[in-house]
Enzyme design. Structure first.
Site, PDB file in Angstrom:
ATOM      1  N   LEU A  32       0.815  -1.216   0.000  1.00 35.62           N
ATOM      2  CA  LEU A  32       0.000   0.000   0.000  1.00 35.62           C
ATOM      3  C   LEU A  32       0.849   1.267   0.000  1.00 35.62           C
ATOM      4  CD1 LEU A  32      -2.792  -1.017   2.560  1.00 35.62           C
ATOM      5  CD2 LEU A  32      -2.733  -1.381   0.079  1.00 35.62           C
ATOM      6  N   HIS A  36      -3.272   4.168  -2.592  1.00 32.90           N
ATOM      7  CA  HIS A  36      -4.256   3.330  -1.881  1.00 32.90           C
ATOM      8  C   HIS A  36      -4.860   4.096  -0.707  1.00 32.90           C
ATOM      9  CE1 HIS A  36      -1.471   0.147  -3.549  1.00 32.90           C
ATOM     10  NE2 HIS A  36      -2.640  -0.249  -4.033  1.00 32.90           N
ATOM     11  N   SER A 200       2.642   3.867  -7.852  1.00 38.48           N
ATOM     12  CA  SER A 200       2.344   2.482  -8.230  1.00 38.48           C
ATOM     13  C   SER A 200       3.200   1.573  -7.355  1.00 38.48           C
ATOM     14  CB  SER A 200       2.718   2.268  -9.706  1.00 38.48           C
ATOM     15  OG  SER A 200       2.887   0.895  -9.969  1.00 38.48           O
ATOM     16  N   ARG A 202       4.598  -0.916  -8.346  1.00 39.45           N
ATOM     17  CA  ARG A 202       5.724  -1.350  -9.193  1.00 39.45           C
ATOM     18  C   ARG A 202       6.844  -0.308  -9.253  1.00 39.45           C
ATOM     19  NH1 ARG A 202       1.403  -4.141 -12.165  1.00 39.45           N
ATOM     20  NH2 ARG A 202       1.879  -6.354 -12.097  1.00 39.45           N
TER      21      ARG A 202
END
Ligand code: PAF
Length: 295
Positions: A32, A36, A200, A202
């Site tokens: 998170l 988020h 993100s 990622r």
């Protein structure tokens, strides 16, 4: 409260429902970040009770994708959710979600899941055969299947999704409409670092230099919108403006300007358009988008 079992979540939510409470669901794959957090805060503001699911969904990853190395930080995620006053963190195992046998090895289970033993929710070809769906074949079948399962398990009134995964939200809204699912989908704005990089999970894979190179996605999109605001509406001309930004450090997957609801192609952009980009930087596939009006 951290729960791993479907029946435990069902029992809690059932109690809330009998009290007439409004339930919000924030589906996540964990790791998170502020993006988020913005969904969680919105859910807290709009609902009496909030469930955050943390589940790295195996069936939405292709065989050569990053399922194994996807960041898993459940302890930190749970702490963050607790500090935000989340009522339930639902973190099931793949076996709990998909009912696999524990005596098989994990990979063979996943192959069988994707190929022949699981009922899938398959969104329409028109929506999946473009953008991320083109290179991530089967991805949105996996997303819709797990989201539908989470909807059935939690039965929320509202569910919150981030605009960064624009194609995902559009497809989920289509699923909700087509299957008459009585849940309101709340689409929340992209959260960015000060630099403009869209948050993100990622981004964790990026080196410091990669992070700088990744700014190109946001720069391309901002420039497209600036050109549109100056009066250029021809989609091909708008897309052309990207090429001055791209170097050999960027592997462009797609840059499209489409209708923000139907994902239809247009020759001329308008207030209903969205520009979407996917680009590999530093070996990491990143996505971003910008709407020309609102969303
Ligand atoms: O956006 C995500 O994190 C995932 O695709 C979702 C919606 C949680 C389904 O696994």
């Amino acid at each position: 409260m951290l729960l791993n079992r479907i029946d435990e979540v069902r029992a809690e939510v059932k109690k809330w429902k009998t009290e007439g409470l409004k339930v919000g669901l924030v589906p996540t794959m964990g790791a998170l970040h502020e993006g988020h957090l913005s969904l969680i805060k919105k859910a807290k503001a709009e609902c009496d009770k909030v469930v955050v699911s943390v589940f790295v969904n195996p069936i939405q990853f292709g065989p050569s994708e990053d399922f194994d190395k996807y960041p898993r930080t459940l302890d930190a995620d749970t702490k963050l959710c607790d500090s935000e006053g989340v009522d339930i963190v639902f973190a099931p195992t793949p076996a709990e979600m998909y009912g696999t046998n524990s005596n098989e090895n994990e990979n063979s289970k996943l192959e069988r899941l994707s190929n022949d033993i699981l009922t899938y929710v398959c969104p329409p070809f028109f929506y999946v055969n473009k953008l991320c769906g083109k290179s991530r074949v089967g991805h949105f079948d996996g997303v819709c299947t797990v989201v539908m399962k989470l909807f059935n398990i939690v039965q929320p009134d509202l569910a919150f999704f981030g605009q960064k995964d624009a194609q995902q939200v559009i497809i989920i809204k289509k699923m909700v409409k087509d299957l008459n699912i009585p849940i309101q989908i709340i689409q929340c704005p992209i959260v960015r670092e000060k630099s403009g990089l869209a948050l993100s999970s990622r981004n964790k894979y990026l080196s410091e230099e990669g992070k700088k190179d990744a700014l190109v996605l946001n720069q391309i999109l901002n420039n497209i919108k600036m050109c549109y605001n100056k009066g250029i509406t021809n989609v091909e001309a708008l897309k052309e403006t990207a090429y001055t930004y791209l170097t050999n450090k960027h592997e462009l997957d797609y840059l499209e300007i489409l209708d923000k609801d139907s994902l239809e192609e247009k020759k001329e952009a308008d207030e209903n358009s969205i520009a979407l980009i996917a680009c590999k930087v530093d070996g990491v596939r990143l996505i971003d988008n910008i709407t020309f009006g609102g969303f």
